[in-house]
Design an enzyme around this catalytic site. Structure first.
Site, PDB file in Angstrom:
ATOM      1  N   PRO A  15       0.854  -1.201   0.000  1.00 35.08           N
ATOM      2  CG  PRO A  15      -0.096  -1.120   2.139  1.00 35.08           C
ATOM      3  CD  PRO A  15       0.822  -1.936   1.281  1.00 35.08           C
ATOM      4  CG  ASP A  75       4.768  -1.373   2.950  1.00 33.62           C
ATOM      5  OD1 ASP A  75       3.597  -1.184   3.330  1.00 33.62           O
ATOM      6  OD2 ASP A  75       5.256  -2.502   2.764  1.00 33.62           O
ATOM      7  CG  HIS A  76       0.175   4.029   4.957  1.00 35.30           C
ATOM      8  ND1 HIS A  76       0.671   4.356   6.198  1.00 35.30           N
ATOM      9  CD2 HIS A  76      -0.827   4.910   4.717  1.00 35.30           C
ATOM     10  CE1 HIS A  76      -0.016   5.371   6.703  1.00 35.30           C
ATOM     11  NE2 HIS A  76      -0.930   5.727   5.826  1.00 35.30           N
ATOM     12  NE  ARG A  77       2.447  -4.046   3.611  1.00 32.40           N
ATOM     13  CZ  ARG A  77       2.997  -5.117   3.061  1.00 32.40           C
ATOM     14  NH1 ARG A  77       2.396  -6.298   3.137  1.00 32.40           N
ATOM     15  NH2 ARG A  77       4.144  -5.036   2.409  1.00 32.40           N
ATOM     16  CB  ILE A  83       6.496   4.111   6.991  1.00 34.81           C
ATOM     17  CG1 ILE A  83       7.845   3.382   7.097  1.00 34.81           C
ATOM     18  CG2 ILE A  83       6.672   5.610   7.153  1.00 34.81           C
ATOM     19  CD1 ILE A  83       8.697   3.535   5.880  1.00 34.81           C
TER      20      ILE A  83
END
Ligand code: CAO
Length: 556
Positions: free
Chosen positions: A352, A528-530, A532
């Site tokens: 993501p 990577d929004h998972r 950070i």
């Protein structure tokens, strides 16, 4: 009372009960199926053996039984009430009995079938009528492939009674009027012709005052659709309905045990390995017909092709013949480009992405870099902003460890890397490649510039080895020489962040007193929004801009 037992099943010890076709109280004919049994080689329907009423069922679905095991008991039909007599009854009799007989008990129906409406006790019953096979065109000896009702069932006008099939098509035979099924006169797989008697029906009649409000045609059978009591019963034949014709207006079949399908369809599904709970029925009241099973299989057979085309089970894009619109030529992708496309697609689908944009004021950095020009020439290296950006990133990555990390397979842990191998994208003739600067945090600007020059040169000549491109912890994609004001670089998974760099622009900046021309470097950080969150990315970017804005921070 007679026992119905498992017949000779050949050389197998046990078979499984896969279908129970009757309920206690059902009136059956000798050749009607009582249960369907199945071994690992074949399935077999066990007939009643004689006309009569089912008095007990001794097995349940899934039971394993041996030859001779008791399946059910049957009470032989008597001359007054037996099915045989119903068959022989004059089908044209039209005179209702002077005293209406009590309503027949409604036998439980097959699981999943809509429950029939109860018969009001006050409703008088008309004489039985025969339902005949209507005109079927040129077809001869069409086969009864499905019987959707059994004696005692209450049906509304138009409800499916049975399905016949020629070698060209299958046809549904609907009920000509509301009523109770008195007797089945045919059996599964029996050949029939136009005018043959299929079953006898005891029409229902309502007193006009009792008529309830009309309901939608797709609802469960109900007595309000009964024929008027005064109308004489007649030998009836309704036009057959092609199975597909009613598909659109029918509700979908319910799932699980509520599958609504006849024995022939179930057998076909078993043979093809089709789970009927996943098949949408297009027949009357959501009944699954053979065509539904065939369509389901066709769809499933096509599915792998679509998956291969899209790479992830995502619906494939349409295949377009572009030559219809103008001249085209086909240029095959290089091996590197194909591999790069797969990696980028995989990262894009798995990660993501969020991209954070900012401008770094690198006026001082640029002054310093330009001041090195003569010395750089003496040393034989080209020093570009990229060397400083790599150096600054290493310093900031040390302060923000989650950016120099990967997620483990469980996606519940960071793998924090205590080494700083920085990859940088190179636009090589055969496609994009990402060589890696090992331990970039330990290199000064001269060394960094030299390593970048060497790796970029190797990349453009196609001389990079696997070792040159593996082990990266963070990547930079610099389009600075080309232009742009911002873009979304794709994270080079399993890394969790990548920095995009665009062309330096001289912009007016307000210093509190006046606007001054400053060298502003557009930066785009994808992460990577998972791994950070946005605030962390904001802090990372602020720190990076601060270091690039004042290189003295590198020695703090
Ligand atoms: N703004 C303005 N000028 C810049 C700049 C920037 N951000 N970055 C570099 N430049 C200048 C350099 O200083 C150099 O100028 P001089 O020749 O006057 O010194 C000129 O642009 C050319 O630089 P370069 O491209 O040769 O060297 P580099 O270190 O900046 O970049 C490399 C090296 C290999 C990263 C680059 O050549 C390249 O291939 N970039 C493409 C990367 C890419 O394709 N990214 C997309 C990947 S998909 O996400």
């Amino acid at each position: 009372m007679t026992d119905i037992r498992v017949p000779d099943i050949g050389d197998v010890d046990e078979v499984e009960i896969i279908e129970i076709c009757v309920s206690v109280g059902d009136q059956v004919l000798a050749n009607e199926s009582i249960v369907v049994i199945e071994s690992d080689k074949a399935s077999m329907e066990v007939p009643a053996g004689q006309d009569g009423k089912i008095t007990s069922i001794e097995v349940k679905l899934g039971d394993r039984v041996a030859e001779g095991s008791l399946l059910a008991t049957i009470e032989a039909a008597t001359s007054a009430t037996g099915a045989e007599e119903k068959v022989a009854a004059d089908a044209t009799a039209v005179v209702p009995p002077a005293v209406p007989p009590p309503a027949e008990p409604v036998a439980p129906r097959e699981a999943g079938k809509p429950a029939p409406a109860p018969i009001p006790a006050s409703i008088p019953s008309a004489a039985e009528v025969d339902v005949l096979l209507p005109d079927i065109g040129d077809a001869k000896d069409v086969i009864v492939i499905e019987i959707a009702v059994k004696p005692g069932d209450v049906v509304a006008a138009g409800d499916l009674l049975l399905v016949v099939e020629s070698d060209k098509a299958s046809m549904e035979v609907p009920s000509p009027s509301a009523g109770t099924i008195a007797a089945l006169l045919v059996a599964l797989d029996q050949a029939v012709n136009a005018g043959d008697r299929l079953l006898s029906l005891k029409p229902l009649a309502l007193k006009p005052a009792d008529s309830p409000a009309p309901q939608p045609a797709s609802s469960a059978p109900s007595v309000q659709q009964a024929a008027p009591a005064s109308k004489p019963a007649e030998r009836s034949a309704s036009p057959p309905v092609p199975s597909q014709a009613v598909a659109a207006e029918q509700p979908p079949v319910s799932s699980g045990a509520d599958v609504y399908a006849g024995p022939a369809v179930r057998l076909m599904a078993r043979e093809l390995g089709v789970d009927l709970t996943q098949v949408k029925g297009s027949g009357s009241r959501g009944r699954i017909v053979k065509e539904d099973v065939q369509a389901f299989v066709k769809t499933r057979l096509k599915a792998p092709v679509q998956k291969a085309a899209s790479g992830s089970g995502i619906p494939a894009l349409p295949v377009v013949d572009f030559s219809r619109f103008g001249p085209v030529e086909i240029e095959p992708m290089s091996r590197i480009r194909r591999a790069g496309a797969q990696n980028l697609h995989r990262s894009w689908l798995n990660v993501p992405h969020v991209t954070q944009n900012d401008d770094a004021d690198i006026t001082a950095l640029e002054e310093f870099r330009k001041s090195l020009k003569a010395e750089a020439e003496r040393r034989g290296v080209k020093v570009t902003p990229l060397s400083f950006i790599v150096r600054a990133c290493c310093a900031v990555l040390k302060q923000h460890a989650r950016f120099n990390a990967s997620l483990d397979a469980s996606v519940e842990n960071y793998v924090l890397k205590r080494y700083y191998h920085i990859g940088f994208a190179v636009d090589a003739p055969d496609g994009l490649v990402v060589p890696v600067i090992r331990d970039a945090d330990r290199l000064g600007i001269w060394e960094l510039s030299s390593v970048i020059n060497d790796l970029a040169d190797k990349a453009r000549r196609g001389k990079l080895g696997m070792n040159d491109m593996s082990g990266g912890t963070f990547s930079i994609s610099s389009l600075g020489a080309l232009g742009g004001t911002g873009f979304t670089p794709i994270v080079n998974a399993p890394e969790v962040a990548i920095l995009g760099v665009c062309r330096l622009v001289t912009k007016p900046q307000w210093n509190g007193r006046e606007f001054l021309p400053r060298e502003m470097l557009p930066l785009s950080l994808s992460y990577d929004h998972r791994a950070i969150n946005g605030a962390e990315a904001g802090r990372f970017m602020a720190d990076l801009c601060a270091v690039l804005g004042d290189l003295r921070r590198l020695i703090l």
